[in-house]
Motif scaffolding. Structure first.
Motif, PDB file in Angstrom:
ATOM      1  N   ILE A   1       0.862  -1.181   0.000  1.00  0.00           N
ATOM      2  CA  ILE A   1       0.000   0.000   0.000  1.00  0.00           C
ATOM      3  C   ILE A   1       0.900   1.234   0.000  1.00  0.00           C
ATOM      4  CG2 ILE A   1      -1.758   1.291   1.252  1.00  0.00           C
ATOM      5  CD1 ILE A   1      -2.884  -1.282   2.282  1.00  0.00           C
ATOM      6  N   HIS A   2       0.632   2.124  -0.952  1.00  0.00           N
ATOM      7  CA  HIS A   2       1.413   3.356  -1.053  1.00  0.00           C
ATOM      8  C   HIS A   2       0.521   4.547  -0.772  1.00  0.00           C
ATOM      9  CE1 HIS A   2       4.862   1.404  -3.167  1.00  0.00           C
ATOM     10  NE2 HIS A   2       3.907   0.547  -3.494  1.00  0.00           N
ATOM     11  N   LEU A   3       1.065   5.494  -0.015  1.00  0.00           N
ATOM     12  CA  LEU A   3       0.352   6.749   0.214  1.00  0.00           C
ATOM     13  C   LEU A   3       1.251   7.871  -0.288  1.00  0.00           C
ATOM     14  CD1 LEU A   3      -2.051   8.291   1.633  1.00  0.00           C
ATOM     15  CD2 LEU A   3      -0.557   8.430   3.618  1.00  0.00           C
ATOM     16  N   GLY A   4       0.761   8.609  -1.272  1.00  0.00           N
ATOM     17  CA  GLY A   4       1.569   9.675  -1.850  1.00  0.00           C
ATOM     18  C   GLY A   4       2.889   9.156  -2.389  1.00  0.00           C
ATOM     19  N   GLY A   5       2.866   7.948  -2.959  1.00  0.00           N
ATOM     20  CA  GLY A   5       4.063   7.394  -3.560  1.00  0.00           C
ATOM     21  C   GLY A   5       4.994   6.709  -2.574  1.00  0.00           C
ATOM     22  N   GLU A   6       4.609   6.733  -1.299  1.00  0.00           N
ATOM     23  CA  GLU A   6       5.495   6.173  -0.284  1.00  0.00           C
ATOM     24  C   GLU A   6       4.917   4.862   0.234  1.00  0.00           C
ATOM     25  OE1 GLU A   6       7.009   7.579   4.045  1.00  0.00           O
ATOM     26  OE2 GLU A   6       6.322   9.153   2.679  1.00  0.00           O
ATOM     27  N   LEU A   7       5.747   3.844   0.335  1.00  0.00           N
ATOM     28  CA  LEU A   7       5.284   2.557   0.843  1.00  0.00           C
ATOM     29  C   LEU A   7       4.984   2.688   2.329  1.00  0.00           C
ATOM     30  CD1 LEU A   7       4.943  -0.492   0.065  1.00  0.00           C
ATOM     31  CD2 LEU A   7       7.207  -0.828   1.064  1.00  0.00           C
ATOM     32  N   ILE A   8       3.743   2.318   2.733  1.00  0.00           N
ATOM     33  CA  ILE A   8       3.394   2.519   4.143  1.00  0.00           C
ATOM     34  C   ILE A   8       3.097   1.209   4.864  1.00  0.00           C
ATOM     35  CG2 ILE A   8       2.560   4.886   3.932  1.00  0.00           C
ATOM     36  CD1 ILE A   8      -0.297   3.691   3.836  1.00  0.00           C
ATOM     37  N   ASN A   9       3.418   0.091   4.237  1.00  0.00           N
ATOM     38  CA  ASN A   9       3.129  -1.208   4.868  1.00  0.00           C
ATOM     39  C   ASN A   9       3.555  -1.268   6.334  1.00  0.00           C
ATOM     40  OD1 ASN A   9       2.503  -1.908   2.225  1.00  0.00           O
ATOM     41  ND2 ASN A   9       3.052  -4.044   2.615  1.00  0.00           N
ATOM     42  N   ASP A  10       4.750  -0.754   6.609  1.00  0.00           N
ATOM     43  CA  ASP A  10       5.284  -0.910   7.957  1.00  0.00           C
ATOM     44  C   ASP A  10       5.284   0.386   8.749  1.00  0.00           C
ATOM     45  OD1 ASP A  10       5.781  -3.618   7.533  1.00  0.00           O
ATOM     46  OD2 ASP A  10       7.618  -3.129   6.428  1.00  0.00           O
ATOM     47  N   VAL A  11       4.493   1.355   8.304  1.00  0.00           N
ATOM     48  CA  VAL A  11       4.417   2.621   9.034  1.00  0.00           C
ATOM     49  C   VAL A  11       3.304   2.521  10.079  1.00  0.00           C
ATOM     50  CG1 VAL A  11       4.059   5.106   8.819  1.00  0.00           C
ATOM     51  CG2 VAL A  11       5.209   3.850   6.987  1.00  0.00           C
ATOM     52  N   GLU A  12       3.601   2.967  11.287  1.00  0.00           N
ATOM     53  CA  GLU A  12       2.605   3.003  12.372  1.00  0.00           C
ATOM     54  C   GLU A  12       1.374   3.806  11.947  1.00  0.00           C
ATOM     55  OE1 GLU A  12       1.750   2.656  15.965  1.00  0.00           O
ATOM     56  OE2 GLU A  12       2.498   0.768  15.146  1.00  0.00           O
ATOM     57  N   PRO A  13       0.163   3.400  12.378  1.00  0.00           N
ATOM     58  CA  PRO A  13      -1.045   4.137  11.986  1.00  0.00           C
ATOM     59  C   PRO A  13      -0.953   5.630  12.301  1.00  0.00           C
ATOM     60  CG  PRO A  13      -1.601   2.250  13.379  1.00  0.00           C
ATOM     61  CD  PRO A  13      -0.122   2.237  13.236  1.00  0.00           C
ATOM     62  N   GLY A  14      -0.419   5.963  13.461  1.00  0.00           N
ATOM     63  CA  GLY A  14      -0.351   7.361  13.865  1.00  0.00           C
ATOM     64  C   GLY A  14       0.609   8.175  13.017  1.00  0.00           C
ATOM     65  N   LYS A  15       1.529   7.479  12.318  1.00  0.00           N
ATOM     66  CA  LYS A  15       2.525   8.179  11.519  1.00  0.00           C
ATOM     67  C   LYS A  15       2.127   8.245  10.046  1.00  0.00           C
ATOM     68  CE  LYS A  15       5.767   8.648  14.701  1.00  0.00           C
ATOM     69  NZ  LYS A  15       5.929   7.571  15.670  1.00  0.00           N
ATOM     70  N   ARG A  16       0.985   7.634   9.705  1.00  0.00           N
ATOM     71  CA  ARG A  16       0.600   7.589   8.294  1.00  0.00           C
ATOM     72  C   ARG A  16      -0.064   8.883   7.847  1.00  0.00           C
ATOM     73  NH1 ARG A  16      -1.345   1.400   6.863  1.00  0.00           N
ATOM     74  NH2 ARG A  16       0.479   0.430   7.803  1.00  0.00           N
ATOM     75  N   ASP A  17      -0.468   9.698   8.831  1.00  0.00           N
ATOM     76  CA  ASP A  17      -1.171  10.937   8.521  1.00  0.00           C
ATOM     77  C   ASP A  17      -2.482  10.658   7.786  1.00  0.00           C
ATOM     78  OD1 ASP A  17      -1.642  13.564   8.639  1.00  0.00           O
ATOM     79  OD2 ASP A  17      -0.265  14.169   7.056  1.00  0.00           O
ATOM     80  N   ILE A  18      -3.195   9.674   8.303  1.00  0.00           N
ATOM     81  CA  ILE A  18      -4.503   9.315   7.772  1.00  0.00           C
ATOM     82  C   ILE A  18      -5.488   9.423   8.928  1.00  0.00           C
ATOM     83  CG2 ILE A  18      -5.901   7.392   6.920  1.00  0.00           C
ATOM     84  CD1 ILE A  18      -3.450   6.313   5.535  1.00  0.00           C
ATOM     85  N   ALA A  19      -6.655  10.012   8.672  1.00  0.00           N
ATOM     86  CA  ALA A  19      -7.659  10.101   9.729  1.00  0.00           C
ATOM     87  C   ALA A  19      -8.801   9.149   9.416  1.00  0.00           C
ATOM     88  CB  ALA A  19      -8.189  11.523   9.845  1.00  0.00           C
ATOM     89  N   MET A  20      -9.418   8.644  10.471  1.00  0.00           N
ATOM     90  CA  MET A  20     -10.477   7.668  10.254  1.00  0.00           C
ATOM     91  C   MET A  20     -11.712   8.040  11.063  1.00  0.00           C
ATOM     92  SD  MET A  20     -10.081   3.626  10.215  1.00  0.00           S
ATOM     93  CE  MET A  20     -11.396   2.448  10.386  1.00  0.00           C
ATOM     94  N   VAL A  21     -12.881   7.862  10.430  1.00  0.00           N
ATOM     95  CA  VAL A  21     -14.149   8.027  11.138  1.00  0.00           C
ATOM     96  C   VAL A  21     -14.731   6.639  11.341  1.00  0.00           C
ATOM     97  CG1 VAL A  21     -16.470   8.996  11.055  1.00  0.00           C
ATOM     98  CG2 VAL A  21     -14.561  10.294  10.118  1.00  0.00           C
ATOM     99  N   PHE A  22     -14.982   6.282  12.599  1.00  0.00           N
ATOM    100  CA  PHE A  22     -15.455   4.937  12.905  1.00  0.00           C
ATOM    101  C   PHE A  22     -16.971   4.869  12.811  1.00  0.00           C
ATOM    102  CE2 PHE A  22     -11.659   2.778  14.493  1.00  0.00           C
ATOM    103  CZ  PHE A  22     -10.792   3.844  14.557  1.00  0.00           C
ATOM    104  N   GLN A  23     -17.447   3.643  12.607  1.00  0.00           N
ATOM    105  CA  GLN A  23     -18.885   3.426  12.458  1.00  0.00           C
ATOM    106  C   GLN A  23     -19.658   3.913  13.685  1.00  0.00           C
ATOM    107  OE1 GLN A  23     -19.933  -0.524  11.319  1.00  0.00           O
ATOM    108  NE2 GLN A  23     -22.109  -0.125  11.376  1.00  0.00           N
ATOM    109  N   ASN A  24     -19.135   3.619  14.882  1.00  0.00           N
ATOM    110  CA  ASN A  24     -19.837   4.079  16.090  1.00  0.00           C
ATOM    111  C   ASN A  24     -19.201   5.364  16.622  1.00  0.00           C
ATOM    112  OD1 ASN A  24     -17.479   3.256  17.152  1.00  0.00           O
ATOM    113  ND2 ASN A  24     -18.312   1.609  18.387  1.00  0.00           N
TER     114      ASN A  24
END
Ligand SMILES: Nc1ncnc2c1ncn2[C@@H]1O[C@H](COP(=O)(O)OP(=O)(O)OP(=O)(O)O)[C@@H](O)[C@H]1O
Ligand SMILES: [Mg+2]
Lengths: 278, 397
Positions: B61-84
Motif C-alpha cells: 500500500i502506497h500513500l503519496g508514492g510512499e510505501l506505508i506497509n510498515d508505518v505506524e497508523p499514527g505516523k501515516r497521517d490518515i484520519a479515520m471516522v469509525f462506524q460508532n
C-alpha cells in the motif's frame, strides 16, 4: 386493566422491608449503644438511649492505647490509600495487557491470577512473616502496603480484565490513528474509560484492608503503627466494661468509609453492571 | 493530500480466512472512492489495512508514492471516522476534536483556533463544551468528522459512518460529507454496503464480493456498463431485470428468443458487442434496467408482451411489476446481490419467477394506470440491453 398493586406485591414489600430492618439492626445497635451511658448498657441494651452521650466519642478518641485512635486512624488511612492506589495502577495496567494481547503468556498469567484469588491468605502467613522479617518490613507502612498489594492484585486483575474486555477497541484504535502513543492512549483514553470498575475495585479492596484485623495484628502488632481494628481491639482489654466507648470507637472507624461509599456509590453500581456508554 | 495505491493487497486472518484477495486500486489525489459490497465481502478489512490497524498479509500500500506497509497508523497521517464514532465519552466535544492536535504537539493557542474553525465548518460551534453522551446521532457524527478533519490529514477513511443514523439524517449527512470532502479536497476512502450511498457520494466506486474486487470506475460506468452479473444486480434500485434468452442468427440479424417472443437485434448492437457472436445459437443472460422498459412503447423500440401483476405509485414515477413467460436466471450472484437490498428479496425473486415465468419491473409515467391482470406491450430499449455469459456471469462486450 387490573389494579397493579396486588396482594403478591404487598407480600413482597413486607418481606423486603423486614429484610431491610434486619440489615439495619446491627447498625442501630452500634450507634445507639455508642451514645449510651455505661449504666444503661446492661439494663436496657436494645432501647433507644434516654439521653445522647456524645462525649463517648471524644473519650474514645482521646483514649491512650496502642498510640490512640488518632494515630490508628492515620495508619489505617496511609495503609488503605497507599495499597488501593498501588493496586489500581498495577492491576489496571496488568489487566490491560492481559486483555489486549491475546496469546499464551496472557492466558497463563490470567490463570495464575485466578489461582491467586483462590489460595487462602492464612496459608501464606507464616512464610510471608519470615520473609518480611528478614527484609525488615514488619511493622512498617511499606511492608503493609506490599502485603496488601500482593494479596489483592489477583482479585483486582480479575475484575479489571473482565471490564477491559467489554470496552470496544475502537477507542484505542481511534487514539492510535490520532497519533497517540501507548502511554497517552492509556492515561487519557483507556484509564478514564475504566472509571466504573476502578470505583468497584477501590471500594472492595479498600473495605477489605480498612476492616482487616488478622494481618494487621500479625504484621503491625506492637509497632505503634496499628490500624483501627487492632487499636479498637486493644480497647476491649483496657476498658473491659466500657462497651459504649468501644462502640463509639467503631463508629469513628466507620465514618470515613461511609463518606467514601456515598461518594463512590454511583460508580460502583455501574462497575458491577459492567459496560460503558459512549 | 495524496494518492493511495493498493498493489496486489491480500489479507489472511490467523484462522485462515481470506478476507481480501489480490486487491488493486488506484485512488487519485482528491478522489472520493467508495468501497461497496455485501456484508462480509472484506470492505472493512481493506480499509483497516490502509489505516494500519490490520496487518497487510500480501501486497503493498502506497500513500503519496510512499510505501506505508510498515508505518505506524499514527505516523501515516490518515484520519479515520469509525462506524460508532468512537468519541471519547469522558472528554468534551472540544477535547475530542483537539485530541489529535495534542498528540502532534500543536501549541495551545493554535489548537483552540483550529478546533474552533473546524467546529464552524461543521456547524457545531455551540456544542464544544458538551459531552458526547448529550449529543444526538447527527451531532456525534459531526464531532467524529471534526476530529478527522482538524488534522488536515493526507487521507480520510470512513467505515459506514452513516449507518447509525435515521433515514432522513442519512440523506442530509450524505451531502454534507460530500460537500466537506469536495471543499477540502482530501483523498477519501468510504466504506458502505448501501449502493445508493455509493452512487450519490462517490467520484469512484469499487464493488467487492467475497474479498475480490469486481469492478472499479465512475458511478456512470458502474451503473451503465457493469462488468458482471453481480455488479449489475447490486447497483441500482429497483435492481436490473434479468432473463435468459436464446441467441440465434437469421440472415444478417441476431435474434433474441425470450420465451415464445423474439427481439431482433439491430446490426449496431453486434457492431458494439462483437463477442456476442461467440454466443450465437446458445443461451445468454440479458439485463434490462427498469427505466429502459417503457409504457407505452416508443415508436422505434422493440416490443415485449407482458402481464401486469401490480404497480407501486412512488409519486414522480410508477413501478410496474409484470411477468413474461421466459426462463428465469437464478445465478448466485443475483441472489446474493438481491439479499443485500432486502432479506426477503431472493424469495420474492424465486416466487415471482416460477418455472417459465419471469418477473420484471418497469419504471413508467405515474399517470398511466394499467389494470392488474391485463396484457400490455412494453417497449424495450434494445441499445440499452446488457448481455452476460450464463456460465461466468461476465458481461459480453
Ligand atoms: N479478526 C478476524 N478474524 C478472522 N476473520 C475475520 C476477522 N475480521 C473479519 N473477518 C472475516 O473477514 C471477512 C471480511 O470481513 P469484513 O469485516 O472486512 O467485511 P465487511 O465487508 O466490512 O462487512 P460488513 O458490511 O458486514 O461490515 C468476513 O468473512 C469476516 O468474517
Ligand atoms: Mg464492515
Amino acid at each position: 386493566m387490573r389494579d397493579r398493586y396486588s396482594r403478591k406485591t404487598l407480600i413482597w414489600e413486607v418481606l423486603l422491608l423486614l429484610l431491610a430492618i434486619a440489615f439495619c439492626l446491627p447498625l442501630y445497635l452500634l450507634v445507639s449503644i455508642s451514645l449510651k451511658p455505661p449504666q444503661e448498657l446492661f439494663t436496657s441494651p436494645l432501647t433507644f438511649p434516654t439521653d445522647l452521650h456524645f462525649e463517648n466519642f471524644s473519650r474514645a478518641w482521646q483514649a491512650r492505647n496502642s498510640g490512640g485512635m488518632a494515630s490508628a486512624m492515620i495508619s489505617s488511612v496511609i495503609i488503605t490509600v497507599g495499597s488501593v492506589a498501588t493496586l489500581i495502577v498495577i492491576g489496571s495496567l496488568s489487566a490491560y495487557a492481559i486483555a489486549r494481547r491475546p496469546g499464551k503468556l496472557s492466558a497463563t498469567l490470567y490463570t495464575l491470577f485466578v489461582i491467586g484469588i483462590i489460595v487462602p491468605f492464612q496459608l501464606t502467613v507464616l512464610p510471608l512473616f519470615v520473609l518480611f522479617r528478614s527484609l525488615g518490613l514488619i511493622g512498617t507502612y511499606l511492608g503493609m502496603i506490599i502485603l496488601w498489594v500482593g494479596i489483592l492484585t489477583p482479585l483486582t486483575v480479575f475484575l479489571y480484565t473482565g471490564f477491559v474486555r467489554t470496552i470496544p477497541r475502537d477507542y484505542e484504535e481511534a487514539a492510535r490513528m490520532d497519533g497517540a502513543g501507548l502511554v497517552r492512549t492509556y492515561v487519557q483514553v483507556v484509564f478514564p474509560l475504566l472509571r466504573p470498575i476502578t470505583g468497584t475495585v477501590a471500594i472492595l479492596t479498600g473495605l477489605f484492608i480498612w476492616n482487616d484485623f488478622f494481618a494487621s495484628l500479625i504484621f503491625l502488632g506492637g509497632s505503634g503503627r496499628e490500624t483501627l481494628p487492632v487499636a479498637i481491639y486493644s480497647f476491649v482489654g483496657e476498658y473491659l466494661t466500657q462497651w459504649n466507648l468501644v462502640f463509639a470507637a467503631v463508629v469513628i472507624a466507620l465514618a470515613p468509609l461511609l463518606v467514601f461509599f456515598l461518594i463512590a456509590q454511583k460508580q460502583m453500581i455501574r462497575g458491577f453492571s459492567g459496560g460503558i456508554r459512549g | 493530500m495524496a494518492s493511495i495505491h493498493l498493489k496486489n493487497v491480500g489479507k489472511r486472518y490467523p484462522d485462515g480466512n481470506r478476507a481480501v484477495i489480490d486487491l488493486n486500486l488506484d485512488i487519485a489525489d482528491g478522489d472520493f472512492m467508495v468501497l461497496v459490497g455485501p456484508s462480509g465481502c472484506g470492505k472493512t478489512t481493506a480499509l483497516r489495512m490502509v489505516a494500519g490497524l490490520e496487518e497487510i498479509s500480501e501486497g503493498e500500500i502506497h500513500l503519496g508514492g510512499e510505501l506505508i506497509n510498515d508505518v505506524e497508523p499514527g505516523k501515516r497521517d490518515i484520519a479515520m471516522v469509525f462506524q460508532n464514532y468512537a468519541l471519547y465519552p469522558h472528554m468534551s466535544v472540544f477535547e475530542n476534536i483537539a485530541f489529535p492536535l495534542l498528540s502532534q504537539g500543536v501549541p495551545r493557542a493554535e489548537r483552540r483556533d483550529r478546533v474552533e474553525r473546524t467546529a464552524a465548518v461543521l456547524g457545531i460551534s455551540d456544542m464544544l463544551d458538551r459531552k458526547p453522551r448529550t449529543l444526538s446521532g447527527g451531532q456525534r457524527q459531526r464531532v467524529a468528522m471534526g476530529r478527522a478533519i482538524v488534522r488536515e490529514p493526507q487521507a480520510f477513511l470512513m467505515d459506514e459512518p452513516l449507518s447509525n443514523l435515521d433515514a432522513k439524517l442519512r440523506v442530509q449527512m450524505r451531502s454534507e460529507i460530500s460537500r466537506i470532502q469536495a471543499e477540502l479536497g482530501i483523498t477519501t476512502i468510504y466504506v458502505t454496503h448501501d449502493q445508493v450511498e455509493a452512487m450519490t457520494m462517490g467520484t469512484r466506486i469499487a464493488v467487492m464480493r467475497k474479498g475480490v474486487l469486481q469492478q472499479e470506475g465512475s458511478p456512470e460506468v458502474i451503473y451503465g456498463q457493469p462488468a458482471n452479473l453481480f455488479v449489475a444486480a447490486f447497483i441500482g434500485s429497483p435492481g436490473m431485470n434479468f432473463v435468459t434468452a436464446e441467441l440465434s442468427r437469421r440472415g444478417d440479424d441476431l435474434v433474441l428468443g425470450i420465451g415464445p417472443q423474439e427481439l431482433v437485434l439491430p446490426p449496431k448492437t453486434l457492431a458494439q458487442r462483437p463477442a456476442l457472436l461467440e454466443h450465437e445459437s446458445g443461451s445468454i443472460v440479458i439485463g434490462i434496467r427498469p427505466e429502459h422498459l417503457s409504457l407505452p412503447p416508443t415508436d422505434n423500440s422493440a416490443k415485449l408482451k407482458a402481464t401486469v401483476e401490480r404497480s407501486e405509485m412512488l409519486g414522480a414515477e410508477r413501478l410496474l411489476h409484470v411477468s413474461i413467460s421466459a426462463k428465469p436466471v437464478s445465478a448466485d450472484e443475483i441472489m446474493e446481490a438481491a439479499e443485500e437490498v432486502s432479506a426477503a428479496a431472493p424469495a420474492m425473486l424465486q416466487d415471482g419467477s416460477k418455472g417459465d415465468e419471469v418477473a420484471l419491473i418497469a419504471r413508467i409515467d405515474p399517470s398511466i394506470v394499467p389494470q392488474p391482470g391485463s396484457t400490455v406491450e412494453l417497449g424495450v430499449g434494445l441499445d440499452r440491453l446488457h448481455f452476460f455469459d450464463l456460465e461466468s456471469g461476465r458481461a459480453v462486450l
